[in-house]
Design a protein around this motif. Structure first.
Motif, PDB file in Angstrom:
ATOM      1  N   GLY A 231       0.835  -1.179   0.000  1.00 51.12           N
ATOM      2  CA  GLY A 231       0.000   0.000   0.000  1.00 51.12           C
ATOM      3  C   GLY A 231       0.874   1.235   0.000  1.00 51.12           C
ATOM      4  O   GLY A 231       2.070   1.175  -0.302  1.00 51.12           O
ATOM      5  N   ASP A 232       0.277   2.359   0.354  1.00 55.78           N
ATOM      6  CA  ASP A 232       1.022   3.612   0.410  1.00 55.78           C
ATOM      7  C   ASP A 232       1.741   3.733   1.758  1.00 55.78           C
ATOM      8  O   ASP A 232       1.260   3.238   2.776  1.00 55.78           O
ATOM      9  N   ALA A 233       2.884   4.400   1.751  1.00 53.21           N
ATOM     10  CA  ALA A 233       3.673   4.569   2.977  1.00 53.21           C
ATOM     11  C   ALA A 233       3.144   5.694   3.861  1.00 53.21           C
ATOM     12  O   ALA A 233       3.746   5.974   4.904  1.00 53.21           O
ATOM     13  N   GLY A 234       2.034   6.320   3.481  1.00 50.62           N
ATOM     14  CA  GLY A 234       1.487   7.419   4.267  1.00 50.62           C
ATOM     15  C   GLY A 234       0.857   6.969   5.570  1.00 50.62           C
ATOM     16  O   GLY A 234       0.823   5.777   5.906  1.00 50.62           O
ATOM     17  N   ALA A 235       0.322   7.942   6.303  1.00 47.65           N
ATOM     18  CA  ALA A 235      -0.182   7.680   7.652  1.00 47.65           C
ATOM     19  C   ALA A 235      -1.606   7.160   7.674  1.00 47.65           C
ATOM     20  O   ALA A 235      -2.000   6.471   8.613  1.00 47.65           O
ATOM     21  N   THR A 241       1.602   9.209  -1.670  1.00 45.28           N
ATOM     22  CA  THR A 241       2.965   9.714  -1.508  1.00 45.28           C
ATOM     23  C   THR A 241       3.889   9.225  -2.617  1.00 45.28           C
ATOM     24  O   THR A 241       5.039   9.650  -2.673  1.00 45.28           O
ATOM     25  N   GLU A 242       3.401   8.308  -3.452  1.00 40.03           N
ATOM     26  CA  GLU A 242       4.190   7.653  -4.501  1.00 40.03           C
ATOM     27  C   GLU A 242       5.287   6.764  -3.923  1.00 40.03           C
ATOM     28  O   GLU A 242       6.222   6.396  -4.627  1.00 40.03           O
ATOM     29  N   VAL A 243       5.149   6.419  -2.630  1.00 44.58           N
ATOM     30  CA  VAL A 243       6.087   5.502  -1.983  1.00 44.58           C
ATOM     31  C   VAL A 243       5.304   4.289  -1.497  1.00 44.58           C
ATOM     32  O   VAL A 243       4.285   4.430  -0.810  1.00 44.58           O
ATOM     33  N   LEU A 244       5.768   3.097  -1.858  1.00 46.04           N
ATOM     34  CA  LEU A 244       5.105   1.869  -1.439  1.00 46.04           C
ATOM     35  C   LEU A 244       5.619   1.392  -0.089  1.00 46.04           C
ATOM     36  O   LEU A 244       6.775   1.626   0.268  1.00 46.04           O
ATOM     37  N   ALA A 245       4.750   0.720   0.645  1.00 43.28           N
ATOM     38  CA  ALA A 245       5.117   0.074   1.903  1.00 43.28           C
ATOM     39  C   ALA A 245       4.335  -1.225   1.988  1.00 43.28           C
ATOM     40  O   ALA A 245       3.244  -1.352   1.429  1.00 43.28           O
ATOM     41  N   SER A 246       4.904  -2.200   2.667  1.00 37.95           N
ATOM     42  CA  SER A 246       4.220  -3.480   2.840  1.00 37.95           C
ATOM     43  C   SER A 246       3.973  -3.729   4.323  1.00 37.95           C
ATOM     44  O   SER A 246       4.924  -3.819   5.105  1.00 37.95           O
ATOM     45  N   LYS A 264       1.835   3.014 -12.694  1.00 35.60           N
ATOM     46  CA  LYS A 264       3.174   2.433 -12.717  1.00 35.60           C
ATOM     47  C   LYS A 264       3.552   2.059 -11.284  1.00 35.60           C
ATOM     48  O   LYS A 264       3.234   2.790 -10.342  1.00 35.60           O
ATOM     49  N   ALA A 265       4.236   0.920 -11.124  1.00 37.68           N
ATOM     50  CA  ALA A 265       4.656   0.494  -9.792  1.00 37.68           C
ATOM     51  C   ALA A 265       5.936  -0.318  -9.900  1.00 37.68           C
ATOM     52  O   ALA A 265       6.102  -1.107 -10.840  1.00 37.68           O
ATOM     53  N   ASP A 266       6.827  -0.113  -8.941  1.00 38.72           N
ATOM     54  CA  ASP A 266       8.069  -0.879  -8.850  1.00 38.72           C
ATOM     55  C   ASP A 266       8.238  -1.335  -7.407  1.00 38.72           C
ATOM     56  O   ASP A 266       8.753  -0.593  -6.572  1.00 38.72           O
ATOM     57  N   PRO A 267       7.799  -2.560  -7.079  1.00 43.52           N
ATOM     58  CA  PRO A 267       7.895  -3.028  -5.696  1.00 43.52           C
ATOM     59  C   PRO A 267       9.329  -3.126  -5.193  1.00 43.52           C
ATOM     60  O   PRO A 267       9.557  -3.055  -3.981  1.00 43.52           O
ATOM     61  N   GLU A 268      10.291  -3.293  -6.096  1.00 40.14           N
ATOM     62  CA  GLU A 268      11.688  -3.366  -5.662  1.00 40.14           C
ATOM     63  C   GLU A 268      12.194  -1.995  -5.247  1.00 40.14           C
ATOM     64  O   GLU A 268      12.892  -1.850  -4.251  1.00 40.14           O
ATOM     65  N   ALA A 269      11.852  -0.975  -6.024  1.00 39.46           N
ATOM     66  CA  ALA A 269      12.254   0.393  -5.691  1.00 39.46           C
ATOM     67  C   ALA A 269      11.298   1.059  -4.707  1.00 39.46           C
ATOM     68  O   ALA A 269      11.569   2.168  -4.246  1.00 39.46           O
ATOM     69  N   LEU A 270      10.155   0.395  -4.412  1.00 38.52           N
ATOM     70  CA  LEU A 270       9.129   0.917  -3.507  1.00 38.52           C
ATOM     71  C   LEU A 270       8.575   2.265  -4.002  1.00 38.52           C
ATOM     72  O   LEU A 270       8.428   3.224  -3.240  1.00 38.52           O
ATOM     73  N   THR A 271       8.266   2.315  -5.296  1.00 38.89           N
ATOM     74  CA  THR A 271       7.687   3.518  -5.879  1.00 38.89           C
ATOM     75  C   THR A 271       6.453   3.162  -6.700  1.00 38.89           C
ATOM     76  O   THR A 271       6.313   2.037  -7.187  1.00 38.89           O
ATOM     77  N   TYR A 272       5.554   4.130  -6.847  1.00 41.54           N
ATOM     78  CA  TYR A 272       4.407   3.975  -7.741  1.00 41.54           C
ATOM     79  C   TYR A 272       3.928   5.354  -8.153  1.00 41.54           C
ATOM     80  O   TYR A 272       4.297   6.376  -7.553  1.00 41.54           O
ATOM     81  N   SER A 273       3.125   5.409  -9.212  1.00 44.22           N
ATOM     82  CA  SER A 273       2.568   6.680  -9.648  1.00 44.22           C
ATOM     83  C   SER A 273       1.295   6.443 -10.440  1.00 44.22           C
ATOM     84  O   SER A 273       1.117   5.374 -11.046  1.00 44.22           O
TER      85      SER A 273
END
Length: 376
Positions: A231-235, A241-246, A264-273
């Protein structure tokens, strides 16, 4: 007097030594291993690359450690190439271990670069060779680096005739928008909407309709359950935030509202948009030429963009039409090769003769986009 002079010189020397210690950058001259860097493992006579075994190990290359006679850890890169042009910025493996694994999918990606084809109806060969090399280095590529390369190992590969096209790696998206947007079920892993990456890559992409007031969603590594979801790394839910967290919180959209998004998503880089898109047709085959777009309409039931329009005959690639998002060229789609498949930044699409056409753009199959021009 002599004693005073001696103390003065000692003091000057101490100050000079301290100044050198604080101001001079540390540099080293590495001493390469006298035996050189080399592969120590043997390779098979031939590798049969079946797409159905894409996740399987094709080969594990092993090499000897290198001593650069410094305290800095030595890093290694395993490099692959179809044409002896090795790219150190995109290694198959990078780390401190003296071995690196290559999957069938990674070899298939190199085979595609080499022009190999497993389609029995084409004249392209289904056998060929791939090249591998290992690089050892200390320091930073952006500065003081000392490196050493092994000799190239060439391996033979075969793509069995009739083997299915390599299935692209996928992740899945599910959320509260699915039913309202023409998909099967909300929050359903088994009905997740796929995003696809290049062979051997983690750069997933696809288009998803999120036709609700406040979309919420998550990314899943498989469509079999929730294990390992991102999901998102936000609160809190709805963050973007365009940052992924698990596992993270339920992700949202850039402005919190719905739309048809390029995801777009890159689980390795922990980014999405997410980029909201509205598609149109432009070109000198259309009534408004290259000056403005003719807007398309999204059909949620069939998951295609459509438009009926009068077109004039134009010959590609210099003339014709293209698809554009948001009345701009940032996201545009054409057809390089005139084979009916659509690619970002592809060539213009030709129109065979004057007439009224129904035009469709299908972006529902990630990285395998298609279009049709049907004369009415």
């Amino acid at each position: 007097m002599k004693k005073l002079s001696f103390l003065l010189f000692a003091l000057i020397g101490l100050i000079s030594l301290n100044s050198c210690t604080e101001d001079d950058p540390f540099t080293f001259v590495a001493k390469p291993d006298p035996e050189g860097l080399a592969f120590t493992s043997s390779v098979a006579d031939n590798y049969n690359l079946m797409a159905s075994n894409g996740d399987n190990l094709a080969e594990r290359f092993v090499w000897n450690p290198v001593d650069f006679d410094v305290q800095t850890p030595v890093k290694y890169q395993l490099l692959g190439s179809a044409d002896m042009t090795f790219d150190t910025t995109d290694p198959i493996y990078e780390g401190e271990a003296t071995n690196g694994a290559v999957t069938v999918s990674e070899m298939l990606a190199l085979a595609a670069d080499a022009g190999l084809d497993n389609d029995p109806e084409t004249e392209a060969p289904n056998t060929g060779s791939l090249n591998f090399q290992v690089r050892a280095f200390v320091g930073s590529d952006g500065g003081n680096v000392v490196e050493q390369f092994s000799e190239v190992v060439t391996v033979n590969v075969t793509l069995p005739e009739g083997d299915a096209e390599p299935e692209l790696p996928k992740i899945y998206v599910t959320g509260n928008f699915a039913v309202a947007s023409g998909y099967a079920a909300d929050w359903s892993p088994e009905n997740g909407i796929p995003l696809a990456a290049e062979m051997g890559g983690t750069n997933y992409e696809g288009f998803i309709n999120m036709d609700v007031e406040q979309p919420m969603y998550k990314f899943l590594p498989t469509n079999e359950g929730w294990d390992g979801n991102y999901g998102d790394a936000g609160a809190e839910g709805g963050a973007y935030t365009e940052v992924l967290a698990s596992p993270g919180v339920d992700a949202g959209t850039p402005d919190g509202t719905g739309g048809y998004f390029y995801v777009k998503a890159d689980p390795e880089a922990l980014t999405y948009s997410l980029t909201e898109t509205n598609w149109g047709v432009i070109g000198n085959a259309t009534p408004t030429g290259w000056d403005s777009d003719s807007d398309m309409t999204y059909d949620a039931e069939n998951k295609v963009w459509t438009l009926t329009l009068d077109l004039t005959a134009q010959e590609a690639p210099d003339n014709g039409i293209k698809f554009r998002a948001n009345d701009a060229w940032d996201l545009n789609i054409g057809d390089s090769g005139a084979d009916g498949t659509a690619e970002f930044n592809g060539d213009n699409i030709g129109v065979p003769e004057d007439g009224n056409y129904t035009i469709t753009l299908d972006l529902s199959n990630p990285r395998m986009y298609t279009y049709t021009l049907t004369k009415n």
